[in-house]
Enzyme design. Sequence first.
Site, short mmCIF file in Angstrom:
data_model
loop_
_atom_site.label_atom_id
_atom_site.label_comp_id
_atom_site.label_asym_id
_atom_site.label_seq_id
_atom_site.Cartn_x
_atom_site.Cartn_y
_atom_site.Cartn_z
N ARG A 41 0.82 -1.21 0.00
CA ARG A 41 0.00 0.00 0.00
C ARG A 41 0.85 1.26 0.00
O ARG A 41 0.43 2.31 0.51
CB ARG A 41 -0.97 0.01 1.18
CG ARG A 41 -2.07 -1.04 1.07
CD ARG A 41 -3.02 -0.98 2.25
NE ARG A 41 -4.05 -2.00 2.14
CZ ARG A 41 -4.81 -2.39 3.15
NH1 ARG A 41 -4.67 -1.84 4.34
NH2 ARG A 41 -5.72 -3.33 2.98
N ASP A 91 -6.52 -2.82 -7.37
CA ASP A 91 -7.25 -3.43 -6.27
C ASP A 91 -7.49 -4.89 -6.60
O ASP A 91 -7.66 -5.23 -7.78
CB ASP A 91 -8.59 -2.70 -6.05
CG ASP A 91 -9.24 -3.12 -4.74
OD1 ASP A 91 -10.00 -4.13 -4.75
OD2 ASP A 91 -8.99 -2.49 -3.71
N TYR A 137 -14.85 -12.40 -0.04
CA TYR A 137 -15.58 -11.17 -0.38
C TYR A 137 -16.86 -11.49 -1.14
O TYR A 137 -17.93 -10.91 -0.88
CB TYR A 137 -14.71 -10.25 -1.22
CG TYR A 137 -13.69 -9.47 -0.42
CD1 TYR A 137 -14.08 -8.55 0.54
CD2 TYR A 137 -12.33 -9.65 -0.65
CE1 TYR A 137 -13.14 -7.83 1.27
CE2 TYR A 137 -11.38 -8.93 0.07
CZ TYR A 137 -11.79 -8.02 1.03
OH TYR A 137 -10.86 -7.31 1.74
N ARG A 146 -6.83 11.84 -5.44
CA ARG A 146 -8.11 11.27 -5.02
C ARG A 146 -9.20 12.32 -4.89
O ARG A 146 -10.39 11.96 -4.85
CB ARG A 146 -7.94 10.52 -3.69
CG ARG A 146 -7.35 9.12 -3.84
CD ARG A 146 -8.20 8.21 -4.72
NE ARG A 146 -9.57 8.11 -4.30
CZ ARG A 146 -10.01 7.24 -3.39
NH1 ARG A 146 -9.17 6.40 -2.81
NH2 ARG A 146 -11.27 7.19 -3.06
N ARG A 202 -2.56 6.44 -0.07
CA ARG A 202 -2.91 6.49 1.34
C ARG A 202 -2.17 7.57 2.11
O ARG A 202 -2.74 8.58 2.45
CB ARG A 202 -2.72 5.12 2.00
CG ARG A 202 -3.47 4.00 1.30
CD ARG A 202 -3.58 2.76 2.16
NE ARG A 202 -4.67 2.88 3.10
CZ ARG A 202 -4.97 1.94 4.00
NH1 ARG A 202 -4.24 0.84 4.07
NH2 ARG A 202 -5.96 2.10 4.82
#
Length: 357
Positions: free
Chosen positions: A36, A85, A161, A49, A40
């Site tokens: 990551r 992702d 998921y 973003r 972030r």
Amino acid sequence: MDDHAAPVKKCVADTSRLLKALRLEAVDRTPVWFMRQAGRSLPEYRAVRERYSLLDICRRPEVCAEVTVQPVRRLGVDAAILFSDIMVPLLASGVRLDIVEKVGPVIERPVRSSEDVGVLRPLESENVQFVVDDIAHTLELLNGSVPLIGFAGAPFTLASYLIEGRPSRDFLHTKRLMYRAPEIWHDLMTHLARLVSTYLVVQARAGVHALQVFDSWAGALSVDDYRRYVLPYSRQVFDTARKTDLPLIHFGTGTGSLLSHMAEAGGSTLGADWRIPLDDAWRRVGYDRGIQGNLDPMVLQGPWPVVRREADAILRRAAGRSGHVFNLGHGIHPETPLDNLQRLVEYVHQYTSADGA
């Protein structure tokens, strides 16, 4: 593969300390990268973003490449990992889902019956052409400076998921399906093993230099359940990915008791989290494999002397053995101080340099 990607890939492979470490070759200093790292905690990522969602970035190759390269410029890490992702191949194969801020992936129609499995479509390579374009733009922007890592979620993590419909703590529906309807579980995992394999091969052909498989939630399983319900399908993925001749990293969290079994499933390097000492993890997977890890990401919330102390402990346990890639035991937290990340990269490089420089 694009004609221009091949020479870039060859140039990096000849010089990269990360790829040498993944091949268990001697390096001038221990390579560092962070899961990551693309996004972030970086202010330049947060600025992006403000304009684009995560999935929008994935579908815009120029933007994806810029975000992927940001931590290489800012932190001096030894690898880039493609900004994406693990849900992308599911989305590309027709699964209706959204990635909700502060929640994670949310599936519109969870998979809990044979009918649900039956409507799942295989992944067609043309449906992830935007990922191929992302890789091409990123390789061009990197210009041979560091290798590019591609990745995919493992069949079990994707299954969890799909079945739960969103992130879960107890995996109630997942385990219920495993235990009560093993034939449906087999069909779902067979489908996902093929999908993940296809996605990894697409990335390899597009020019990435290494591949990582994230089995993020495998730590929720007992050893027996992992071997019975997961290992055969992970092995199918790694058997296919091994044909690409790329280094393969196999990572999970909370998987200390599973490491030797994950090594059996596949991967030339195994990722370890902070819950198990690095030297113990390496003994479990075998010294014919590399090891990646394993600083607790929350340590980076502390003052620099604490970060340095914990990094020292990991490097002492690695003992200079060929095949160690310094990383976190999980992803960077958004509130991680950038100064700690930058100093950590510099410190690991200095600590492990033959001349101490």
